[in-house]
Design a protein around this motif. Structure first.
Motif, PDB file in Angstrom:
ATOM      1  N   THR A  83       0.601  -1.181  -0.118  1.00  0.00           N
ATOM      2  CA  THR A  83       0.025   0.013  -0.142  1.00  0.00           C
ATOM      3  C   THR A  83       1.049   1.288  -0.186  1.00  0.00           C
ATOM      4  N   GLY A  84       0.546   2.224  -0.773  1.00  0.00           N
ATOM      5  CA  GLY A  84       1.177   3.454  -0.809  1.00  0.00           C
ATOM      6  C   GLY A  84       2.605   3.479  -1.574  1.00  0.00           C
ATOM      7  N   CYS A  85       2.743   2.390  -2.405  1.00  0.00           N
ATOM      8  CA  CYS A  85       4.266   2.523  -2.970  1.00  0.00           C
ATOM      9  C   CYS A  85       4.295   3.321  -4.308  1.00  0.00           C
ATOM     10  N   GLY A  86       2.889   3.516  -4.855  1.00  0.00           N
ATOM     11  CA  GLY A  86       2.928   4.217  -6.303  1.00  0.00           C
ATOM     12  C   GLY A  86       2.278   3.474  -7.165  1.00  0.00           C
ATOM     13  N   LYS A  87       1.520   2.536  -6.972  1.00  0.00           N
ATOM     14  CA  LYS A  87       0.763   1.753  -8.117  1.00  0.00           C
ATOM     15  C   LYS A  87      -0.194   2.644  -8.688  1.00  0.00           C
ATOM     16  N   THR A  88      -1.081   3.261  -7.905  1.00  0.00           N
ATOM     17  CA  THR A  88      -2.043   4.110  -8.581  1.00  0.00           C
ATOM     18  C   THR A  88      -1.543   5.115  -9.290  1.00  0.00           C
ATOM     19  N   ARG A  89      -0.561   6.147  -8.887  1.00  0.00           N
ATOM     20  CA  ARG A  89       0.012   7.150  -9.443  1.00  0.00           C
ATOM     21  C   ARG A  89       0.701   6.515 -10.766  1.00  0.00           C
ATOM     22  N   PHE A  90       1.315   5.359 -10.518  1.00  0.00           N
ATOM     23  CA  PHE A  90       1.852   5.039 -12.068  1.00  0.00           C
ATOM     24  C   PHE A  90       0.980   4.805 -13.139  1.00  0.00           C
ATOM     25  N   VAL A  91      -0.255   4.212 -12.547  1.00  0.00           N
ATOM     26  CA  VAL A  91      -1.326   4.021 -13.667  1.00  0.00           C
ATOM     27  C   VAL A  91      -1.881   5.418 -14.252  1.00  0.00           C
ATOM     28  N   ALA A  92      -1.928   6.253 -13.248  1.00  0.00           N
ATOM     29  CA  ALA A  92      -2.384   7.746 -13.783  1.00  0.00           C
ATOM     30  C   ALA A  92      -1.339   8.333 -14.604  1.00  0.00           C
ATOM     31  N   HIS A  93      -0.231   8.242 -14.334  1.00  0.00           N
ATOM     32  CA  HIS A  93       0.844   8.638 -15.220  1.00  0.00           C
ATOM     33  C   HIS A  93       0.872   8.196 -16.307  1.00  0.00           C
TER      34      HIS A  93
ATOM     35  N   VAL B  51       5.427   2.341   6.826  1.00  0.00           N
ATOM     36  CA  VAL B  51       4.870   3.741   6.457  1.00  0.00           C
ATOM     37  C   VAL B  51       5.022   3.757   5.038  1.00  0.00           C
ATOM     38  N   SER B  52       4.149   4.368   4.215  1.00  0.00           N
ATOM     39  CA  SER B  52       4.194   4.323   2.651  1.00  0.00           C
ATOM     40  C   SER B  52       4.814   5.613   2.244  1.00  0.00           C
ATOM     41  N   THR B  53       5.340   5.613   1.086  1.00  0.00           N
ATOM     42  CA  THR B  53       5.648   6.876   0.299  1.00  0.00           C
ATOM     43  C   THR B  53       4.634   7.871   0.362  1.00  0.00           C
ATOM     44  N   ARG B  54       3.360   7.441   0.077  1.00  0.00           N
ATOM     45  CA  ARG B  54       2.206   8.479   0.103  1.00  0.00           C
ATOM     46  C   ARG B  54       2.250   9.232   1.644  1.00  0.00           C
ATOM     47  N   LEU B  55       2.447   8.278   2.659  1.00  0.00           N
ATOM     48  CA  LEU B  55       2.360   9.159   3.960  1.00  0.00           C
ATOM     49  C   LEU B  55       3.275   9.980   4.158  1.00  0.00           C
ATOM     50  N   LEU B  56       4.689   9.803   3.599  1.00  0.00           N
ATOM     51  CA  LEU B  56       5.897  10.509   3.713  1.00  0.00           C
ATOM     52  C   LEU B  56       5.794  11.846   2.679  1.00  0.00           C
ATOM     53  N   VAL B  57       4.791  11.866   1.627  1.00  0.00           N
ATOM     54  CA  VAL B  57       4.307  13.056   0.960  1.00  0.00           C
ATOM     55  C   VAL B  57       3.331  13.700   1.749  1.00  0.00           C
ATOM     56  N   TYR B  58       2.745  13.318   2.549  1.00  0.00           N
ATOM     57  CA  TYR B  58       1.643  13.944   3.395  1.00  0.00           C
ATOM     58  C   TYR B  58       2.479  14.785   4.457  1.00  0.00           C
ATOM     59  N   ALA B  59       3.304  14.256   5.058  1.00  0.00           N
ATOM     60  CA  ALA B  59       4.193  14.607   6.272  1.00  0.00           C
ATOM     61  C   ALA B  59       4.906  15.864   5.685  1.00  0.00           C
TER      62      ALA B  59
ATOM     63  N   ARG C  41       3.437  13.178  13.515  1.00  0.00           N
ATOM     64  CA  ARG C  41       2.608  12.458  14.604  1.00  0.00           C
ATOM     65  C   ARG C  41       1.351  12.066  13.715  1.00  0.00           C
ATOM     66  N   ALA C  42       0.865  13.099  12.969  1.00  0.00           N
ATOM     67  CA  ALA C  42      -0.410  13.010  12.318  1.00  0.00           C
ATOM     68  C   ALA C  42      -0.364  12.304  11.088  1.00  0.00           C
ATOM     69  N   ALA C  43       0.795  12.406  10.533  1.00  0.00           N
ATOM     70  CA  ALA C  43       0.681  11.798   8.983  1.00  0.00           C
ATOM     71  C   ALA C  43       1.513  10.420   8.910  1.00  0.00           C
ATOM     72  N   LEU C  44       2.384  10.122   9.983  1.00  0.00           N
ATOM     73  CA  LEU C  44       3.188   8.851   9.972  1.00  0.00           C
ATOM     74  C   LEU C  44       2.658   8.284  11.137  1.00  0.00           C
ATOM     75  N   VAL C  45       2.772   8.873  12.285  1.00  0.00           N
ATOM     76  CA  VAL C  45       2.707   7.621  13.358  1.00  0.00           C
ATOM     77  C   VAL C  45       1.186   7.122  13.867  1.00  0.00           C
ATOM     78  N   GLU C  46       0.331   8.336  13.723  1.00  0.00           N
ATOM     79  CA  GLU C  46      -0.877   7.764  13.955  1.00  0.00           C
ATOM     80  C   GLU C  46      -1.818   7.036  12.796  1.00  0.00           C
ATOM     81  N   SER C  47      -1.372   7.093  11.714  1.00  0.00           N
ATOM     82  CA  SER C  47      -1.583   6.413  10.500  1.00  0.00           C
ATOM     83  C   SER C  47      -1.368   5.049  10.665  1.00  0.00           C
ATOM     84  N   LEU C  48      -0.004   4.524  11.440  1.00  0.00           N
ATOM     85  CA  LEU C  48       0.276   3.267  11.554  1.00  0.00           C
ATOM     86  C   LEU C  48      -0.312   2.473  12.853  1.00  0.00           C
TER      87      LEU C  48
END
Length: 262
Positions: A35-45, A212-220, A235-242
């Protein structure tokens, strides 16, 4: 190829070439990865790169064949047929992307079979039609192998109809480029966030069910760049999401604060 009109995507290998070859040769594609490794973004690209419409379906337990193909609806003047996203993609051409396809019921995914082999047809029993997929139609599905179990996995009869592409979390260098490209953050912030991600990912299966996914790193990075305190943002983007476990939250926050010298 660099085009600012395309959704940002940082390649990791030959995935763009593989996708383009599969499209040209009318082969369906299965993308597997966490989850969150870029599959959906790749297809959109790739849809934008190939200038194709994109029909995305987020699969779930209650998804029925009618949700994909279509159904009859009732109006004041009687009943009428409305196409589902899969049927629209076949009629009009484009990419139909089924995200997390293993979440759909197995009797639903069977409707993909005649589209995912050399027939490239979609029989619609309720209207008596059999649609032939045009040359610019492509079927793409994805799933997260980490969630596979005996009840949730692709049947071999489905899986072996697809060319498969494995995704994983990017290398540190590539993930740095992604964060900078996605958010415009500086290199130092990107490297610190990636250091946190590496530390968190080392805890998988011991203290964390998911990493933690790349997507969550982008959020942070987005929150921090907007002016939010780094500790609050992480805390909001990385920790509490996990995790919901308070002790684990505190342990993860120690890693965050140590990374940012707090």
């Amino acid at each position: 190829m660099s085009d600012h009109s395309l959704p940002f995507y940082e390649p990791s290998g030959n995935e763009i070439a593989l996708f383009e070859h599969a499209y040209r040769e009318h082969l369906p594609l299965l993308i597997k990865g966490p989850t969150g490794c870029g599959k959906t973004r790749f297809v959109a690209h790739m849809a934008a790169r190939l200038k194709l419409p994109l029909y995305t379906v987020a699969c779930h337990d209650d998804l029925t064949a009618a949700d994909l193909v279509g159904r009859h609806l009732i109006s004041g003047s009687g009943t009428y047929w409305t196409d589902g996203p899969l049927t629209r993609a076949v009629r009009e051409g484009g990419i139909c992307y089924l995200d997390e396809v293993v979440e759909a019921r197995k009797d639903t995914t069977v409707v993909l079979h005649p589209l995912a082999d050399d027939r490239r047809i979609l029989p619609i029993d309720r209207t008596g039609e059999t649609l032939e997929a045009p040359p610019n139609f492509m079927l793409v599905v994805s799933y997260n192998p980490g969630y596979q179990n005996l009840l949730k996995g692709l049947k071999p009869s489905t899986r072996q109809r697809f060319v498969s592409l494995r995704f994983d979390f990017p290398s540190a260098e590539r993930e740095t480029s992604i964060l900078i490209g996605e958010t415009g953050c500086d290199g130092d912030l990107a490297k610190r966030l990636i250091g946190i991600a590496r530390a968190f990912r080392a805890l998988k299966d011991r203290d964390l069910e998911e990493v933690v996914s790349t997507r969550l790193l982008v959020y942070a990075a987005t929150l921090i760049k907007s002016g939010m305190d780094v500790s609050v943002a992480c805390r909001a983007a990385l920790v509490e999401s996990l995790t919901d476990d308070e002790e684990t939250v505190e342990a993860l926050m120690e890693i965050v604060n140590a990374t940012f010298g707090r």
